[in-house]
Write an enzyme that holds these catalytic residues in place. Sequence first.
Site, PDB file in Angstrom:
ATOM      1  N   CYS A 186       6.247   7.554  -9.340  1.00 19.94           N
ATOM      2  CA  CYS A 186       6.436   8.338  -8.403  1.00 19.94           C
ATOM      3  C   CYS A 186       7.459   7.716  -7.148  1.00 19.94           C
ATOM      4  O   CYS A 186       8.494   7.457  -7.307  1.00 19.94           O
ATOM      5  CB  CYS A 186       4.865   8.946  -7.868  1.00 19.94           C
ATOM      6  SG  CYS A 186       5.437  10.578  -7.159  1.00 19.94           S
ATOM      7  N   HIS A 236       2.027  10.612 -11.535  1.00 13.73           N
ATOM      8  CA  HIS A 236       1.000   9.615 -11.343  1.00 13.73           C
ATOM      9  C   HIS A 236       0.175   9.372 -12.659  1.00 13.73           C
ATOM     10  O   HIS A 236      -0.698   9.834 -12.737  1.00 13.73           O
ATOM     11  CB  HIS A 236       0.208  10.081 -10.244  1.00 13.73           C
ATOM     12  CG  HIS A 236       0.715  10.008  -8.804  1.00 13.73           C
ATOM     13  ND1 HIS A 236       0.218   9.175  -8.028  1.00 13.73           N
ATOM     14  CD2 HIS A 236       1.658  10.892  -8.279  1.00 13.73           C
ATOM     15  CE1 HIS A 236       1.191   9.328  -6.839  1.00 13.73           C
ATOM     16  NE2 HIS A 236       1.777  10.183  -7.015  1.00 13.73           N
ATOM     17  N   GLU A 274      -1.783   6.876 -13.282  1.00 15.86           N
ATOM     18  CA  GLU A 274      -2.956   6.401 -13.081  1.00 15.86           C
ATOM     19  C   GLU A 274      -4.117   7.492 -12.408  1.00 15.86           C
ATOM     20  O   GLU A 274      -5.216   7.204 -12.743  1.00 15.86           O
ATOM     21  CB  GLU A 274      -2.750   5.373 -11.718  1.00 15.86           C
ATOM     22  CG  GLU A 274      -2.802   5.971 -10.290  1.00 15.86           C
ATOM     23  CD  GLU A 274      -1.477   6.750 -10.257  1.00 15.86           C
ATOM     24  OE1 GLU A 274      -0.548   6.474 -11.205  1.00 15.86           O
ATOM     25  OE2 GLU A 274      -1.298   7.044  -9.018  1.00 15.86           O
TER      26      GLU A 274
HETATM   27  N1  GLN Z   1       7.726  12.509  -2.257  1.00 18.09           N
HETATM   28  C1  GLN Z   1       7.243  11.301  -2.066  1.00 18.09           C
HETATM   29  C2  GLN Z   1       8.132  10.178  -1.513  1.00 18.09           C
HETATM   30  O1  GLN Z   1       9.464  10.723  -1.304  1.00 18.09           O
HETATM   31  C3  GLN Z   1       6.712  10.302  -3.287  1.00 18.09           C
HETATM   32  C4  GLN Z   1       5.256  11.234  -3.827  1.00 18.09           C
HETATM   33  C5  GLN Z   1       4.517  10.496  -4.577  1.00 18.09           C
HETATM   34  O2  GLN Z   1       4.519   9.064  -4.802  1.00 18.09           O
HETATM   35  N2  GLN Z   1       3.444  11.031  -4.919  1.00 18.09           N
HETATM   36  O3  GLN Z   1       8.141   8.956  -1.438  1.00 18.09           O
END
Ligand code: GLN
Length: 196
Positions: free
Chosen positions: A85, A177, A179
Amino acid sequence: MGVRIGVLDLQGDVSEHLLAFREALALAGRDRGSSVVPIRSAGEITGCDGLAVPGGESTTIARMVDRKGMRKPILEFPGGIFATCAGLILLASAVEDDRRFSPLGILDVTVRRNAFGRQRESFEQDLRFQGEDEPFHAVFIRAPVITRTGARVRILARIPRGIVAVAQERHLGVAFHPELSRDRRLHLKFLEGLQV
Ligand code: GLN
């Protein structure tokens, strides 16, 4: 043989990744002699075989990476990196329409942040991974998507909106995610790819 996994502990989903890796090592029967450790300073990066960069807020994580002098040691890290992410955004080569920080450019991909807009800030979806019979139940939270992949990058999973999982050499990058799922197959896949 024991393996040492570091989880970048600056901001975000750190404890969940520590737990997920400990579970994956136990499932693989490799927990003896292995360690999973939070990484808070640049000096702790060397000595790890694998590094996880968790989800969270990519601008915050990027700012802390620079403040703590971690950019160079991460760029020079010889092991595999599991980028999830916000971690995927940090490791990308380019971030579309966003100049708030310069990504590390370890993964040859372009990403679009918050690709699902406000209505679908967070959702869960079953993903089909190549070579896997069972789908992976993935949790997306303000997730990015991958909009371009370079020649060295293998696409592992996609949804209609875009690519959400890739592999490049020993690295894995996912937009969700892993995890937060009970499924440890992606952590196991990352451990196998380290070839340690
Ligand atoms: N939208 C977040 C960002 O731009 C990432 C979101 C996440 O890691 N759950 O960093």
